[in-house]
Design a protein around this motif. Sequence first.
Motif, PDB file in Angstrom:
ATOM      1  N   LYS A 151       0.788  -1.239   0.000  1.00  0.00           N
ATOM      2  CA  LYS A 151       0.000   0.000   0.000  1.00  0.00           C
ATOM      3  C   LYS A 151       0.816   1.282   0.000  1.00  0.00           C
ATOM      4  CE  LYS A 151      -0.984   0.236   4.997  1.00  0.00           C
ATOM      5  NZ  LYS A 151       0.336   0.627   5.330  1.00  0.00           N
ATOM      6  N   ASP A 152       2.023   1.256   0.517  1.00  0.00           N
ATOM      7  CA  ASP A 152       2.817   2.475   0.588  1.00  0.00           C
ATOM      8  C   ASP A 152       3.768   2.667  -0.590  1.00  0.00           C
ATOM      9  OD1 ASP A 152       1.630   3.297   2.994  1.00  0.00           O
ATOM     10  OD2 ASP A 152       2.950   1.979   4.136  1.00  0.00           O
ATOM     11  N   LEU A 153       3.793   1.711  -1.505  1.00  0.00           N
ATOM     12  CA  LEU A 153       4.637   1.869  -2.692  1.00  0.00           C
ATOM     13  C   LEU A 153       4.039   2.914  -3.618  1.00  0.00           C
ATOM     14  CD1 LEU A 153       5.592  -1.800  -3.672  1.00  0.00           C
ATOM     15  CD2 LEU A 153       7.084  -0.059  -2.699  1.00  0.00           C
ATOM     16  N   PRO A 154       4.868   3.626  -4.348  1.00  0.00           N
ATOM     17  CA  PRO A 154       4.325   4.570  -5.329  1.00  0.00           C
ATOM     18  C   PRO A 154       3.567   3.813  -6.420  1.00  0.00           C
ATOM     19  CG  PRO A 154       6.725   4.510  -5.445  1.00  0.00           C
ATOM     20  CD  PRO A 154       6.317   3.628  -4.307  1.00  0.00           C
ATOM     21  N   VAL A 155       2.604   4.481  -7.027  1.00  0.00           N
ATOM     22  CA  VAL A 155       1.747   3.843  -8.019  1.00  0.00           C
ATOM     23  C   VAL A 155       2.559   3.224  -9.163  1.00  0.00           C
ATOM     24  CG1 VAL A 155       1.224   5.855  -9.450  1.00  0.00           C
ATOM     25  CG2 VAL A 155      -0.481   4.060  -9.179  1.00  0.00           C
ATOM     26  N   LYS A 156       3.693   3.809  -9.522  1.00  0.00           N
ATOM     27  CA  LYS A 156       4.494   3.257 -10.623  1.00  0.00           C
ATOM     28  C   LYS A 156       5.095   1.895 -10.277  1.00  0.00           C
ATOM     29  CE  LYS A 156       8.874   5.349  -9.411  1.00  0.00           C
ATOM     30  NZ  LYS A 156      10.179   5.464  -9.900  1.00  0.00           N
ATOM     31  N   LEU A 157       5.141   1.555  -8.989  1.00  0.00           N
ATOM     32  CA  LEU A 157       5.730   0.282  -8.565  1.00  0.00           C
ATOM     33  C   LEU A 157       4.727  -0.684  -7.951  1.00  0.00           C
ATOM     34  CD1 LEU A 157       8.954   1.712  -6.882  1.00  0.00           C
ATOM     35  CD2 LEU A 157       8.793   0.564  -9.097  1.00  0.00           C
TER      36      LEU A 157
ATOM     37  N   ARG B 287      10.388  -4.539  -9.555  1.00  0.00           N
ATOM     38  CA  ARG B 287      11.166  -3.556 -10.315  1.00  0.00           C
ATOM     39  C   ARG B 287      11.691  -2.420  -9.440  1.00  0.00           C
ATOM     40  NH1 ARG B 287      10.259  -3.378 -16.352  1.00  0.00           N
ATOM     41  NH2 ARG B 287       9.357  -5.408 -16.755  1.00  0.00           N
ATOM     42  N   ALA B 288      11.267  -2.407  -8.203  1.00  0.00           N
ATOM     43  CA  ALA B 288      11.736  -1.378  -7.272  1.00  0.00           C
ATOM     44  C   ALA B 288      13.173  -1.670  -6.860  1.00  0.00           C
ATOM     45  CB  ALA B 288      10.840  -1.353  -6.037  1.00  0.00           C
ATOM     46  N   THR B 289      13.872  -0.639  -6.495  1.00  0.00           N
ATOM     47  CA  THR B 289      15.231  -0.825  -5.980  1.00  0.00           C
ATOM     48  C   THR B 289      15.145  -1.374  -4.559  1.00  0.00           C
ATOM     49  OG1 THR B 289      15.383   1.363  -4.981  1.00  0.00           O
ATOM     50  CG2 THR B 289      16.039   1.171  -7.323  1.00  0.00           C
TER      51      THR B 289
ATOM     52  N   LEU C 173      12.117  -0.612  -1.746  1.00  0.00           N
ATOM     53  CA  LEU C 173      11.377  -1.658  -1.046  1.00  0.00           C
ATOM     54  C   LEU C 173      11.575  -1.552   0.461  1.00  0.00           C
ATOM     55  CD1 LEU C 173      12.073  -4.705  -3.371  1.00  0.00           C
ATOM     56  CD2 LEU C 173       9.919  -3.471  -3.117  1.00  0.00           C
ATOM     57  N   ALA C 174      12.822  -1.410   0.882  1.00  0.00           N
ATOM     58  CA  ALA C 174      13.124  -1.342   2.314  1.00  0.00           C
ATOM     59  C   ALA C 174      12.455  -0.143   2.972  1.00  0.00           C
ATOM     60  CB  ALA C 174      14.635  -1.300   2.530  1.00  0.00           C
ATOM     61  N   SER C 175      12.411   0.969   2.272  1.00  0.00           N
ATOM     62  CA  SER C 175      11.811   2.173   2.863  1.00  0.00           C
ATOM     63  C   SER C 175      10.320   2.002   3.116  1.00  0.00           C
ATOM     64  CB  SER C 175      12.065   3.397   1.989  1.00  0.00           C
ATOM     65  OG  SER C 175      11.310   3.333   0.807  1.00  0.00           O
ATOM     66  N   GLU C 176       9.682   1.074   2.415  1.00  0.00           N
ATOM     67  CA  GLU C 176       8.250   0.827   2.600  1.00  0.00           C
ATOM     68  C   GLU C 176       7.991  -0.491   3.334  1.00  0.00           C
ATOM     69  OE1 GLU C 176       6.534   3.294   2.204  1.00  0.00           O
ATOM     70  OE2 GLU C 176       7.769   4.463   0.827  1.00  0.00           O
TER      71      GLU C 176
ATOM     72  N   VAL D 139       8.858  -3.570   2.472  1.00  0.00           N
ATOM     73  CA  VAL D 139       8.558  -4.710   1.594  1.00  0.00           C
ATOM     74  C   VAL D 139       9.837  -5.503   1.372  1.00  0.00           C
ATOM     75  CG1 VAL D 139       7.745  -5.433  -0.688  1.00  0.00           C
ATOM     76  CG2 VAL D 139       6.715  -3.441   0.428  1.00  0.00           C
ATOM     77  N   GLU D 140       9.758  -6.810   1.587  1.00  0.00           N
ATOM     78  CA  GLU D 140      10.882  -7.692   1.309  1.00  0.00           C
ATOM     79  C   GLU D 140      10.382  -8.807   0.392  1.00  0.00           C
ATOM     80  OE1 GLU D 140      14.188 -10.497   3.536  1.00  0.00           O
ATOM     81  OE2 GLU D 140      12.893  -9.200   4.741  1.00  0.00           O
ATOM     82  N   LEU D 141      10.837  -8.759  -0.860  1.00  0.00           N
ATOM     83  CA  LEU D 141      10.396  -9.780  -1.818  1.00  0.00           C
ATOM     84  C   LEU D 141      10.811 -11.162  -1.335  1.00  0.00           C
ATOM     85  CD1 LEU D 141      11.098  -8.090  -5.258  1.00  0.00           C
ATOM     86  CD2 LEU D 141       8.945  -8.258  -4.026  1.00  0.00           C
ATOM     87  N   GLY D 142       9.894 -12.084  -1.459  1.00  0.00           N
ATOM     88  CA  GLY D 142      10.144 -13.441  -1.006  1.00  0.00           C
ATOM     89  C   GLY D 142       9.814 -13.638   0.458  1.00  0.00           C
ATOM     90  N   ARG D 143       9.523 -12.569   1.157  1.00  0.00           N
ATOM     91  CA  ARG D 143       9.193 -12.652   2.577  1.00  0.00           C
ATOM     92  C   ARG D 143       7.844 -11.987   2.876  1.00  0.00           C
ATOM     93  NH1 ARG D 143      12.082 -14.495   6.634  1.00  0.00           N
ATOM     94  NH2 ARG D 143      12.925 -14.262   7.886  1.00  0.00           N
ATOM     95  N   SER D 144       7.760 -10.681   2.737  1.00  0.00           N
ATOM     96  CA  SER D 144       6.496  -9.993   3.003  1.00  0.00           C
ATOM     97  C   SER D 144       5.605  -9.944   1.759  1.00  0.00           C
ATOM     98  CB  SER D 144       6.745  -8.580   3.527  1.00  0.00           C
ATOM     99  OG  SER D 144       7.432  -7.792   2.574  1.00  0.00           O
ATOM    100  N   TYR D 145       6.200 -10.183   0.608  1.00  0.00           N
ATOM    101  CA  TYR D 145       5.452 -10.254  -0.647  1.00  0.00           C
ATOM    102  C   TYR D 145       6.192 -11.223  -1.560  1.00  0.00           C
ATOM    103  CZ  TYR D 145       2.589  -8.973  -4.579  1.00  0.00           C
ATOM    104  OH  TYR D 145       1.698  -9.027  -5.623  1.00  0.00           O
TER     105      TYR D 145
END
Length: 97
Positions: free
Chosen positions: A44-50, A56-58, A62-65, A67-73
């Motif tokens: 929910k806190d990612l910018p709309v482009k991501l 595709r986020a850096t 991801l860390a600033s919001e 989000v950890e790929l493979g863990r939280s998403y």
Amino acid sequence: MCASWVAGCGADAAPYFPVFNPVLQGEKFDPDGTYVRRWAPELKDLPVKLIRQPWRATPIELASEGVELGRSYPRPFVDHTKGRERALAAYATIRRG
């Protein structure tokens, strides 16, 4: 995340086989990411482009919001370009009979 475009399935009399890309469908029909923010609140806190493509986020974005790929998403398990190619090849095989 992609359930919104899956729900529109059914018999189609069109003489072609549409292959929908959930990212593009989301951009077209949910431009602000409202659906994703509701049903995938971890994004929910990612910018709309991501929001539809968090992979595709850096790492910093991801860390600033939180989000950890493979863990939280989950990481993506389908490459939509390759999936489209496979689907069209399968449809062509069926058409040739």
